[in-house]
Design an enzyme around this catalytic site. Structure first.
Site, PDB file in Angstrom:
ATOM      1  N   ASP A 216       0.934  -1.237  -0.170  1.00  0.00           N
ATOM      2  CA  ASP A 216       0.042  -0.129   0.086  1.00  0.00           C
ATOM      3  C   ASP A 216       0.993   1.238   0.023  1.00  0.00           C
ATOM      4  O   ASP A 216       2.003   1.251   0.202  1.00  0.00           O
ATOM      5  CB  ASP A 216      -0.793   0.003   1.233  1.00  0.00           C
ATOM      6  CG  ASP A 216      -0.010   0.016   2.595  1.00  0.00           C
ATOM      7  OD1 ASP A 216      -0.222   1.110   3.317  1.00  0.00           O
ATOM      8  OD2 ASP A 216       0.648  -0.851   3.002  1.00  0.00           O
ATOM      9  N   ASP A 218       1.973   4.529   1.943  1.00  0.00           N
ATOM     10  CA  ASP A 218       1.910   4.711   3.175  1.00  0.00           C
ATOM     11  C   ASP A 218       0.994   6.050   3.818  1.00  0.00           C
ATOM     12  O   ASP A 218       0.444   6.540   2.645  1.00  0.00           O
ATOM     13  CB  ASP A 218       3.417   5.278   3.861  1.00  0.00           C
ATOM     14  CG  ASP A 218       3.331   5.173   5.395  1.00  0.00           C
ATOM     15  OD1 ASP A 218       2.933   4.107   6.040  1.00  0.00           O
ATOM     16  OD2 ASP A 218       3.827   6.027   6.077  1.00  0.00           O
TER      17      ASP A 218
END
Length: 270
Positions: A216, A218
């Site tokens: 992902d 951050d």
């Protein structure tokens, strides 16, 4: 009679699996080691298998069932046990958040530098000795080159050569302000496990390199559009991890096969 120089130890690769990869590399007909060390027991039993004609030691960093948080991982016991079992080189993996737009979820990154922000972990084997170990290059350049070559030979894989890994204590993720700070420092990835692991490997004279699995972006990145709920985001991250894990497992197998024929080069690992 002149004595002969000692022979280099035969290649034995330790693979320290992070989130997901430990289970992916499970193998049948494995020898199971449950060593004790001066630093306690390792995270989990260590499996010894033959992979691509190379002896491989498999260790799940977070233990059976992923029960150990990053701060609870017995890093010293893990590296001590692997060294005692004959490991000559270490390849590791770990899930990360991306601090750069170009490092996208499901990509793999072979990091080249690190920033250690951990606070609650013992980061040396030498608590009672004034020993200073050079750490300018935390990841072995020879192993990194082999991983990069293996990634380039894998169709459809997006892999990045180099990046700065920021290791935070966890288990909480960064605040948005911290995430922006890490970007300003030059960080490209943020994770919770490669330190003090890489530092201890250097102290143990075990060349070490890692593959990071991007799950992902951050918290620096703007939040997703309205209407995307937390369970949906979690499912997306888990899906990213599963796909990146498959890619990382294939990459590591290719790298291990390559290492079997690169003895002279591996002997030059710092």
């Amino acid at each position: 009679m002149m004595s002969q120089p000692p022979e280099a130890p035969s290649l034995k690769v330790a693979v320290i699996g992070g989130s997901g990869l430990g289970e992916t590399f499970r193998a049948e007909n494995a020898r199971i080691h449950e060593p004790s060390t001066p630093f306690g027991s390792p995270s989990a039993p260590i499996l010894e298998v033959d992979m691509e004609g190379v002896g491989v030691l498999l260790l799940s960093r977070h233990g059976a069932g992923h029960t150990l948080s990053p701060s609870q991982v017995p890093y010293r016991a893990n590296l001590f046990a692997l060294k005692a079992l004959g490991a000559t080189h270490v390849l590791a993996s770990g899930a990360v958040g991306s601090l750069r737009e170009e490092y996208r979820p499901r990509d793999l990154v072979i990091p080249s530098q690190s920033i250690d922000k951990t606070m609650a972990r013992t980061g040396t084997f030498y608590e009672r000795a004034a020993v200073h170990v050079e750490q300018a290059e935390p990841f072995c350049p020879v192993l990194r080159r082999i991983l990069v070559e293996a990634a380039r030979g894998q169709p459809g894989l997006r892999a990045h050569d180099g990046g700065c890994y920021v290791c935070i204590e966890g288990p909480a993720f960064s605040t948005r302000a911290e995430s922006h700070m890490h970007r300003l420092w030059g960080g490209d990835l943020v994770g919770m496990t490669l330190m003090p692991e890489a530092r201890l490997a250097r102290e143990a004279e075990l060349p070490y390199a890692a593959v990071c699995l991007v799950t992902d972006y951050d918290s620096w990145r703007p939040a997703p559009a309205e209407g995307v709920d937390s369970p949906a985001l979690l499912r997306e991250i888990i899906g990213n991890l599963e796909q990146a894990t498959k890619s990382a497992a294939a990459l590591l197998r290719r790298a291990i096969a390559t290492m079997a024929g690169r003895g002279e080069e591996l002997a030059r690992c710092p």
